[in-house]
Design a protein around this motif. Structure first.
Motif, PDB file in Angstrom:
ATOM      1  N   TRP A   1       0.809  -1.215   0.000  1.00  0.00           N
ATOM      2  CA  TRP A   1       0.000   0.000   0.000  1.00  0.00           C
ATOM      3  C   TRP A   1       0.849   1.274   0.000  1.00  0.00           C
ATOM      4  O   TRP A   1       0.414   2.294  -0.531  1.00  0.00           O
ATOM      5  CB  TRP A   1      -0.949  -0.016   1.195  1.00  0.00           C
ATOM      6  N   ASP A   2       2.051   1.207   0.537  1.00  0.00           N
ATOM      7  CA  ASP A   2       2.881   2.414   0.640  1.00  0.00           C
ATOM      8  C   ASP A   2       3.812   2.622  -0.552  1.00  0.00           C
ATOM      9  O   ASP A   2       4.207   3.756  -0.839  1.00  0.00           O
ATOM     10  CB  ASP A   2       3.736   2.358   1.916  1.00  0.00           C
ATOM     11  N   LYS A   3       4.167   1.539  -1.264  1.00  0.00           N
ATOM     12  CA  LYS A   3       5.132   1.648  -2.359  1.00  0.00           C
ATOM     13  C   LYS A   3       4.554   1.193  -3.705  1.00  0.00           C
ATOM     14  O   LYS A   3       4.578   1.947  -4.676  1.00  0.00           O
ATOM     15  CB  LYS A   3       6.395   0.835  -2.040  1.00  0.00           C
ATOM     16  N   TYR A   4       4.052  -0.037  -3.746  1.00  0.00           N
ATOM     17  CA  TYR A   4       3.635  -0.598  -5.030  1.00  0.00           C
ATOM     18  C   TYR A   4       2.410   0.097  -5.609  1.00  0.00           C
ATOM     19  O   TYR A   4       2.390   0.461  -6.796  1.00  0.00           O
ATOM     20  CB  TYR A   4       3.385  -2.103  -4.891  1.00  0.00           C
ATOM     21  N   LEU A   5       1.370   0.288  -4.813  1.00  0.00           N
ATOM     22  CA  LEU A   5       0.167   0.943  -5.322  1.00  0.00           C
ATOM     23  C   LEU A   5       0.447   2.368  -5.801  1.00  0.00           C
ATOM     24  O   LEU A   5      -0.011   2.744  -6.899  1.00  0.00           O
ATOM     25  CB  LEU A   5      -0.937   0.931  -4.261  1.00  0.00           C
ATOM     26  N   PRO A   6       1.182   3.193  -5.052  1.00  0.00           N
ATOM     27  CA  PRO A   6       1.491   4.535  -5.564  1.00  0.00           C
ATOM     28  C   PRO A   6       2.282   4.526  -6.870  1.00  0.00           C
ATOM     29  O   PRO A   6       2.203   5.484  -7.648  1.00  0.00           O
ATOM     30  CB  PRO A   6       2.311   5.157  -4.429  1.00  0.00           C
ATOM     31  N   MET A   7       3.036   3.445  -7.132  1.00  0.00           N
ATOM     32  CA  MET A   7       3.793   3.335  -8.373  1.00  0.00           C
ATOM     33  C   MET A   7       2.915   2.900  -9.550  1.00  0.00           C
ATOM     34  O   MET A   7       3.348   2.962 -10.710  1.00  0.00           O
ATOM     35  CB  MET A   7       4.940   2.338  -8.211  1.00  0.00           C
ATOM     36  N   GLY A   8       1.711   2.427  -9.265  1.00  0.00           N
ATOM     37  CA  GLY A   8       0.813   1.989 -10.320  1.00  0.00           C
ATOM     38  C   GLY A   8       0.631   0.489 -10.419  1.00  0.00           C
ATOM     39  O   GLY A   8      -0.067  -0.007 -11.310  1.00  0.00           O
TER      40      GLY A   8
END
Length: 312
Positions: free
Chosen positions: A254-261
């Motif tokens: 939720w903190d890294k992968y999702l913000p990256m798309g």
């Protein structure tokens, strides 16, 4: 963007996964913001199956029941048809084609690695969405990027690339990338591709044996395809893999992968012990502050439905 999780065991963990879907519907406050993207796996005696040897027997009635149970909830079933040892003669397999025909409703999917099987499915069952399997071992950014440009709905990232954000941030079509978050295989394993092939050979031998001798146990040693049984990493549990470089921590999703798309994630566990699978679901999918009550509720539902007393 909501995380999408592909969860293991359409046959081996059928009852448990139905219970999990029910608990998720009734107690959404216990869980992180995600949706079930699919339940994946294969039915026993599927000669096209790969990745893990699928043991057991089932009939058409069971196949129809499983498909209806998941599809009626709007959840796709995704078949792990990732056997790299297939030959053209296996394409006409009656059981696998029966399964594909029953599931041919535009919702369900298949994971592929064999070029001949992929071509056959595209021609015979064009309504199936196809996933490119991690069994292809596309372990560098350039080859992975090329795969993402092809006609797949999802491409499973080789888990040696997990957490290598310098490579991941450059990938095209991030929405098509799927990450296996909890692999128990050792990072950069030199035997991984051979192990996948060994599993494929064993699945073929197993399926052929059970169709001829359904009342006789299958012994992989007799058939000479038990090479993977000595792998020391095959049965590691959730707590033994958390420090691997390939492991993806829940918070990072939720903190890294999702913000990256990136929003496609897969939990391994088709052949996992039930309690290890429960703990894995809680670790990844429950909110930390609700982990205990979510675990208790899930186990309580399993107890009420007599799931804990059977070999899942």
């Amino acid at each position: 963007m909501k995380a999408r999780f592909h969860l293991p065991g359409i046959a081996t963990h059928f009852k448990f996964n139905l219970i999990f879907a029910t608990v998720l519907e009734q107690y959404p406050q216990y869980f992180r913001d995600f949706e079930i993207a699919s339940f994946y796996g294969a039915f026993p005696q599927s000669i096209w199956n790969g990745g893990r040897t699928q043991e057991g027997l089932c009939d058409k009635k069971f196949v129809k029941m499983v498909l209806k149970a998941f599809n009626d909830r709007g959840i796709p079933v995704r078949f792990t048809f990732t056997n790299p040892a297939l030959e053209k003669k296996h394409l006409s397999d009656k059981f696998c084609n029966m399964v594909m025909s029953l599931a041919n409703n535009g919702l369900n999917e298949a994971i592929v690695v064999s070029p001949i099987l992929e071509e056959y499915i595209r021609k015979t069952y064009p309504d199936f969405k196809l996933t490119s399997s991690t069994c292809k071992r596309l372990d560098d950014g350039e080859r992975l990027a090329q795969e993402l440009e092809k006609d797949y709905s999802i491409v499973v990232v080789d888990y040696d690339l997990n957490n290598k954000f310098d490579i991941l941030e450059k990938l095209p079509h991030k929405e098509k990338c799927e990450f296996l978050v909890n692999s128990n295989c050792r990072p950069a394993c030199p035997n991984r591709k051979q192990h996948y092939y060994n599993v494929g050979v064993q699945q073929i031998n197993y399926a052929n044996h059970m169709r001829k001798y359904p009342d006789q146990p299958y012994d992989p040693i007799i058939f000479g395809d038990g090479a993977n049984q000595n792998c020391p990493f095959f049965t590691r549990n959730l707590f033994e893999i958390r420090d691997l470089s390939t492991n993806i921590k829940p918070a990072d999703i939720w903190d890294k992968y999702l913000p990256m798309g990136f929003n496609q994630f897969k939990i391994e566990g088709r052949t996992a012990w039930l309690f290890n699978l429960i703990e894995t679901y809680i670790y990844y999918l429950a909110k930390p502050e609700y982990a205990d009550i979510a675990r208790y509720t899930l186990i309580d539902f399993c107890h009420e439905n007599d799931v804990l007393s059977v070999n899942e």
